[in-house]
Design a protein around this motif. Sequence first.
Motif, PDB file in Angstrom:
ATOM      1  N   ALA A  42       0.839  -1.204   0.000  1.00 25.15           N
ATOM      2  CA  ALA A  42       0.000   0.000   0.000  1.00 25.15           C
ATOM      3  C   ALA A  42       0.873   1.251   0.000  1.00 25.15           C
ATOM      4  O   ALA A  42       0.562   2.235  -0.686  1.00 25.15           O
ATOM      5  CB  ALA A  42      -0.943  -0.006   1.198  1.00 25.15           C
ATOM      6  N   GLY A  43       1.961   1.233   0.742  1.00 25.75           N
ATOM      7  CA  GLY A  43       2.895   2.362   0.742  1.00 25.75           C
ATOM      8  C   GLY A  43       3.518   2.566  -0.627  1.00 25.75           C
ATOM      9  O   GLY A  43       3.702   3.708  -1.078  1.00 25.75           O
ATOM     10  N   PHE A  44       3.859   1.484  -1.290  1.00 29.06           N
ATOM     11  CA  PHE A  44       4.390   1.538  -2.655  1.00 29.06           C
ATOM     12  C   PHE A  44       3.379   2.197  -3.586  1.00 29.06           C
ATOM     13  O   PHE A  44       3.723   3.066  -4.397  1.00 29.06           O
ATOM     14  CB  PHE A  44       4.720   0.112  -3.121  1.00 29.06           C
ATOM     15  CG  PHE A  44       5.082  -0.015  -4.569  1.00 29.06           C
ATOM     16  CD1 PHE A  44       6.372   0.233  -5.001  1.00 29.06           C
ATOM     17  CD2 PHE A  44       4.123  -0.402  -5.506  1.00 29.06           C
ATOM     18  CE1 PHE A  44       6.712   0.105  -6.344  1.00 29.06           C
ATOM     19  CE2 PHE A  44       4.450  -0.541  -6.851  1.00 29.06           C
ATOM     20  CZ  PHE A  44       5.752  -0.281  -7.265  1.00 29.06           C
ATOM     21  N   LEU A  45       2.119   1.806  -3.462  1.00 29.59           N
ATOM     22  CA  LEU A  45       1.070   2.386  -4.304  1.00 29.59           C
ATOM     23  C   LEU A  45       0.834   3.861  -3.967  1.00 29.59           C
ATOM     24  O   LEU A  45       0.653   4.684  -4.866  1.00 29.59           O
ATOM     25  CB  LEU A  45      -0.229   1.590  -4.162  1.00 29.59           C
ATOM     26  CG  LEU A  45      -0.207   0.149  -4.672  1.00 29.59           C
ATOM     27  CD1 LEU A  45      -1.528  -0.546  -4.371  1.00 29.59           C
ATOM     28  CD2 LEU A  45       0.108   0.097  -6.157  1.00 29.59           C
ATOM     29  N   PRO A  51      -4.975   6.243  -5.749  1.00 30.83           N
ATOM     30  CA  PRO A  51      -5.987   6.570  -4.739  1.00 30.83           C
ATOM     31  C   PRO A  51      -6.347   5.347  -3.897  1.00 30.83           C
ATOM     32  O   PRO A  51      -6.308   4.222  -4.389  1.00 30.83           O
ATOM     33  CB  PRO A  51      -7.186   7.052  -5.556  1.00 30.83           C
ATOM     34  CG  PRO A  51      -6.937   6.657  -6.958  1.00 30.83           C
ATOM     35  CD  PRO A  51      -5.478   6.339  -7.105  1.00 30.83           C
ATOM     36  N   PHE A  52      -6.703   5.603  -2.646  1.00 26.67           N
ATOM     37  CA  PHE A  52      -7.073   4.532  -1.719  1.00 26.67           C
ATOM     38  C   PHE A  52      -6.052   3.400  -1.749  1.00 26.67           C
ATOM     39  O   PHE A  52      -6.376   2.253  -2.096  1.00 26.67           O
ATOM     40  CB  PHE A  52      -8.479   3.998  -2.023  1.00 26.67           C
ATOM     41  CG  PHE A  52      -9.521   5.067  -2.174  1.00 26.67           C
ATOM     42  CD1 PHE A  52      -9.980   5.757  -1.056  1.00 26.67           C
ATOM     43  CD2 PHE A  52     -10.013   5.401  -3.420  1.00 26.67           C
ATOM     44  CE1 PHE A  52     -10.926   6.758  -1.196  1.00 26.67           C
ATOM     45  CE2 PHE A  52     -10.962   6.389  -3.574  1.00 26.67           C
ATOM     46  CZ  PHE A  52     -11.427   7.078  -2.448  1.00 26.67           C
ATOM     47  N   PRO A  53      -4.812   3.688  -1.406  1.00 28.89           N
ATOM     48  CA  PRO A  53      -3.737   2.704  -1.599  1.00 28.89           C
ATOM     49  C   PRO A  53      -3.932   1.384  -0.854  1.00 28.89           C
ATOM     50  O   PRO A  53      -3.618   0.324  -1.411  1.00 28.89           O
ATOM     51  CB  PRO A  53      -2.480   3.433  -1.138  1.00 28.89           C
ATOM     52  CG  PRO A  53      -2.956   4.592  -0.345  1.00 28.89           C
ATOM     53  CD  PRO A  53      -4.322   4.929  -0.829  1.00 28.89           C
ATOM     54  N   LEU A  54      -4.459   1.410   0.361  1.00 29.35           N
ATOM     55  CA  LEU A  54      -4.639   0.146   1.078  1.00 29.35           C
ATOM     56  C   LEU A  54      -5.739  -0.682   0.414  1.00 29.35           C
ATOM     57  O   LEU A  54      -5.576  -1.887   0.199  1.00 29.35           O
ATOM     58  CB  LEU A  54      -4.946   0.372   2.557  1.00 29.35           C
ATOM     59  CG  LEU A  54      -4.996  -0.882   3.433  1.00 29.35           C
ATOM     60  CD1 LEU A  54      -3.666  -1.645   3.372  1.00 29.35           C
ATOM     61  CD2 LEU A  54      -5.354  -0.529   4.863  1.00 29.35           C
ATOM     62  N   PHE A  58      -5.201  -4.353  -1.417  1.00 34.48           N
ATOM     63  CA  PHE A  58      -6.022  -5.539  -1.159  1.00 34.48           C
ATOM     64  C   PHE A  58      -6.694  -6.025  -2.436  1.00 34.48           C
ATOM     65  O   PHE A  58      -6.718  -7.225  -2.716  1.00 34.48           O
ATOM     66  CB  PHE A  58      -7.086  -5.244  -0.088  1.00 34.48           C
ATOM     67  CG  PHE A  58      -6.634  -5.507   1.306  1.00 34.48           C
ATOM     68  CD1 PHE A  58      -6.680  -6.788   1.843  1.00 34.48           C
ATOM     69  CD2 PHE A  58      -6.147  -4.480   2.103  1.00 34.48           C
ATOM     70  CE1 PHE A  58      -6.271  -7.044   3.134  1.00 34.48           C
ATOM     71  CE2 PHE A  58      -5.732  -4.721   3.396  1.00 34.48           C
ATOM     72  CZ  PHE A  58      -5.792  -6.007   3.919  1.00 34.48           C
ATOM     73  N   LEU A  59      -7.238  -5.100  -3.216  1.00 35.09           N
ATOM     74  CA  LEU A  59      -7.933  -5.463  -4.451  1.00 35.09           C
ATOM     75  C   LEU A  59      -6.998  -6.183  -5.421  1.00 35.09           C
ATOM     76  O   LEU A  59      -7.320  -7.251  -5.945  1.00 35.09           O
ATOM     77  CB  LEU A  59      -8.520  -4.206  -5.103  1.00 35.09           C
ATOM     78  CG  LEU A  59      -9.322  -4.420  -6.376  1.00 35.09           C
ATOM     79  CD1 LEU A  59     -10.562  -5.268  -6.101  1.00 35.09           C
ATOM     80  CD2 LEU A  59      -9.716  -3.074  -6.970  1.00 35.09           C
ATOM     81  N   SER A  60      -5.826  -5.630  -5.652  1.00 34.50           N
ATOM     82  CA  SER A  60      -4.875  -6.230  -6.586  1.00 34.50           C
ATOM     83  C   SER A  60      -4.367  -7.576  -6.086  1.00 34.50           C
ATOM     84  O   SER A  60      -4.324  -8.557  -6.840  1.00 34.50           O
ATOM     85  CB  SER A  60      -3.697  -5.283  -6.820  1.00 34.50           C
ATOM     86  OG  SER A  60      -2.747  -5.888  -7.670  1.00 34.50           O
ATOM     87  N   VAL A  61      -3.983  -7.627  -4.832  1.00 32.12           N
ATOM     88  CA  VAL A  61      -3.416  -8.864  -4.271  1.00 32.12           C
ATOM     89  C   VAL A  61      -4.438  -9.993  -4.275  1.00 32.12           C
ATOM     90  O   VAL A  61      -4.147 -11.105  -4.738  1.00 32.12           O
ATOM     91  CB  VAL A  61      -2.869  -8.608  -2.849  1.00 32.12           C
ATOM     92  CG1 VAL A  61      -2.618  -9.908  -2.109  1.00 32.12           C
ATOM     93  CG2 VAL A  61      -1.602  -7.773  -2.913  1.00 32.12           C
TER      94      VAL A  61
END
Length: 138
Positions: A42-45, A51-54, A58-61
């Motif tokens: 999430a920090g990387f994103l 937007p909404f990195p966390l 979660f969505l991508s993973v």
Amino acid sequence: MLTFLEKYKEYGVIFIRLIIGFHLIYGTQDNVFSYARMEEFAGFLAARGVPFPLFSAFLSVYAQFICGILFLVGFATRYAALVMVINFIAALIIAHIGDAYPNLFPALMMLAAACFFLLHGAGRFSVDSVLEQREVAP
């Protein structure tokens, strides 16, 4: 000369499904089983302005992890492939713009495989095939 292999061509899809499915699961399992790793992603994103990195992490993973399982068994393969096409286009744009080709290669291969599954399906030896045969049978 190698036309005798024609009758075995549906087996080729299995090898692609197994390696792509395994790679998706292997590449995400650390984030699935470790919240600290998910926060790191999430920090990387966030550093890349997502937007909404966390939530995005979660969505991508979880999309990759679940689609990896679906590819392994050949279930809902075209739907999973569509999700992975979107995911890896986003990955290329978010994480790999300006990267040298060797760094792009894994994401490009995942995108190419997802495009293959989207167009071809899971092949004869899959849950999808069994379900399709049940629908056709009277």
